[in-house]
Scaffold this motif. Structure first.
Motif, short mmCIF file in Angstrom:
data_model
loop_
_atom_site.label_atom_id
_atom_site.label_comp_id
_atom_site.label_asym_id
_atom_site.label_seq_id
_atom_site.Cartn_x
_atom_site.Cartn_y
_atom_site.Cartn_z
N ASN A 219 0.83 -1.22 0.00
CA ASN A 219 0.00 0.00 0.00
C ASN A 219 0.86 1.26 0.00
O ASN A 219 0.52 2.26 -0.63
CB ASN A 219 -0.92 0.00 1.22
N THR A 220 1.99 1.21 0.72
CA THR A 220 2.89 2.36 0.79
C THR A 220 3.50 2.68 -0.57
O THR A 220 3.67 3.85 -0.93
CB THR A 220 4.02 2.11 1.82
N LEU A 221 3.85 1.63 -1.32
CA LEU A 221 4.58 1.82 -2.58
C LEU A 221 3.68 1.83 -3.81
O LEU A 221 4.15 2.06 -4.93
CB LEU A 221 5.64 0.72 -2.74
N GLU A 222 2.39 1.56 -3.59
CA GLU A 222 1.47 1.45 -4.74
C GLU A 222 1.39 2.74 -5.54
O GLU A 222 1.36 2.72 -6.77
CB GLU A 222 0.08 1.05 -4.23
N SER A 223 1.36 3.87 -4.83
CA SER A 223 1.25 5.16 -5.54
C SER A 223 2.49 5.42 -6.40
O SER A 223 2.40 5.97 -7.50
CB SER A 223 1.06 6.30 -4.55
N VAL A 224 3.67 5.00 -5.91
CA VAL A 224 4.92 5.16 -6.68
C VAL A 224 4.85 4.33 -7.96
O VAL A 224 5.23 4.77 -9.04
CB VAL A 224 6.15 4.73 -5.84
N ALA A 225 4.34 3.09 -7.82
CA ALA A 225 4.20 2.21 -8.99
C ALA A 225 3.18 2.77 -9.98
O ALA A 225 3.42 2.78 -11.20
CB ALA A 225 3.79 0.81 -8.54
N ASN A 226 2.06 3.27 -9.45
CA ASN A 226 1.02 3.82 -10.32
C ASN A 226 1.52 5.02 -11.12
O ASN A 226 1.16 5.21 -12.28
CB ASN A 226 -0.21 4.22 -9.49
#
Length: 483
Positions: A219-226
């Motif tokens: 969840n923490t890194l999902e925005s970076v991947a998106n």
């Protein structure tokens, strides 16, 4: 072999060899004794040359018998009573081959050079310890000095962000906050490196939920991947207990480091973390983690050095993607501290799979014997999934790919307008990767886009993004008409 031949052979030895009787009277010496101790005949006693071992109170025969198999450090004395360090080894025999007399011998090895080397080595070791202490102090002071201004910058930027109303300015302030976060990660890696090098890193064993840990990381890194237009996936085997006992903090650190790395080096496709229970005996379990990506990959030569400290595959990687080269080294050391092993399988241009296992405890006791899962079969399945993803990515006309490209074009346009060239390059690289097997005019424009993003040419980038949008739209229409 005759007696003379034996004596000639002993004379060739560099050791000092003396035969003596129960009173200590010397009965034979080789040439080295005359040369080193300056005696011109055998009119001396064993007590004269080894007075520290054979004092007046010591019985010669008893002492030799007790120490016949020992190597003894002492000093040997010359005729003029000067001495030098030696290693002493005794020989004892009740009966001689030629008479019934008791025979004893001593073999004396010159220890001066060894002693000198040992002192020099000790001196070097002390110097090295001092250098390491200085390095540790420097690292601790450096990280402290770096953390102070970073925290100051972050605090002031947050205050400005709360007061700022302009959306464009807020985006810029967010970029500065991201930079502060990246700097803090570098500082943390430096601190971990120093602790690992000094053996000061401690591994705990406390109960925690593995599923919560994985979900938090994703969840923490999902925005970076998106933001990069890639998918971040996770999968945890159902047979893993809800609660496990281990070092939650350091395991989280390894997982976040590997996922961050995978996202950083992937411009299209996906990054995934899969966790399996590969061994269970009584309450001991082995968990195996697979972090897979469809990124730039690496060669066999690169894989050999990827876990070394301060190492990345080459200088261009550092310039393009940043980083200290400490992340994977820290991961390796932490995994080993937790009783596990980490390795990587990769292919240039086709992504990588990092695999590591750690041993933990759980409350659920296994039924009967040891449960073992074949890790090679798991790897085959995961690698097959990655190959399928790469094949899918190469299909330019795939509706999912077209949708992703259009999304990346819009995000890339926004980054170009805001002069956020780092993120713009990520989206441009993603467009290029997804356009690999596109018609030549599309792949050519995608390539030029990447080059101009790197050169930060705003007008050219805008033109190429508009051109790509038009070409992709016409490609879709052409496909629909042909269909």
């Amino acid at each position: 072999m005759g007696l003379k031949a034996i004596c000639d052979l002993l004379d060739e030895s560099s050791e000092l060899i003396c035969f003596f009787d129960d009173k200590g009277k010397i009965t034979y010496v080789n040439r080295a004794v005359y040369n080193e101790l300056d005696f011109d005949n055998m009119n001396f006693n064993i007590r004269d040359i080894l007075p520290n071992l054979f004092t007046e109170e010591v019985d010669i025969v008893s002492y030799v018998r007790e120490n016949v198999s020992e190597d003894i450090r002492s000093d040997v004395y010359r005729k003029n009573h000067t001495c030098f360090p030696v290693n002493v080894h005794f020989y004892y025999n009740d009966k001689d081959a030629y008479s019934d007399d008791l025979k004893m011998a001593v073999f004396i090895t010159d220890y001066r050079e060894v002693d000198s080397l040992s002192k020099r080595l000790n001196s070097h070791e002390e110097n090295m310890k001092e250098v390491l202490r200085s390095k540790d102090e420097f690292t601790a002071n450096l990280t402290h000095e770096l953390r102070t201004p970073v925290n100051g910058i972050r605090g002031h930027i947050r205050n400005l962000y709360e007061k700022e109303e302009d959306i464009s300015a807020k985006r810029t302030l967010n970029i500065v906050l991201d930079c502060c976060d990246n700097m803090e990660k570098i500082i943390d890696n430096l601190l971990d490196y120093a602790k690992l090098e000094n053996g000061k890193m401690v591994v705990e064993s406390e109960p925690f939920s593995l599923r919560e840990l994985i979900n938090t990381s994703v969840n923490t890194l999902e925005s970076v991947a998106n933001e990069k237009g890639i998918e971040l996936r996770s999968s945890i085997s159902e047979d893993i207990p809800d609660t496990v006992y281990g070092d939650e903090f350091h395991l989280s650190q390894v997982i976040n480091n590997l996922l961050n790395n995978a996202i950083k080096f992937t411009s299209s496709g996906y990054v995934s973390i899969d966790v399996y229970k590969t061994k269970h005996k009584k309450k001991d379990i082995e968990l195996t983690f697979f972090v897979t990506d469809t990124g730039i990959g690496m060669s066999v030569e690169d894989m050999d050095k990827i876990f070394n400290s301060f190492s990345q595959v080459d200088g261009s990687i550092t310039r393009k993607y940043g980083g200290t080269g400490l992340g994977l080294y820290v991961c390796k050391k932490l995994v080993e501290l937790m009783g596990g092993h980490i390795e990587v399988e990769s292919e240039k241009g086709k992504g990588s799979t990092f695999t590591f296992n750690i041993n933990m405890l759980c409350d659920d006791e296994s039924d009967g014997g040891e449960e073992v899962v074949n890790i090679f079969e798991l790897k085959k399945t995961l690698n097959l999934g990655r190959e399928e993803q790469i094949e899918s990515r190469l299909d330019f006309a795939n509706p999912d790919n077209i949708s992703k490209i259009n999304g990346m074009i819009e995000k890339c346009k926004l980054c170009v307008e805001l002069d956020n060239w780092d993120k713009a390059e990520g989206f441009a690289s993603g467009i290029k990767a997804l356009s690999e097997n596109a018609p030549k005019e599309v792949s050519s424009i995608a390539f030029r886009l990447v080059m101009n993003v790197r050169k930060e040419k705003k007008e050219k980038c805008r033109d190429y993004l508009d051109e790509l949008e038009g070409l992709i739209t016409s490609t879709i229409k052409a496909g629909e008409n042909n269909g």
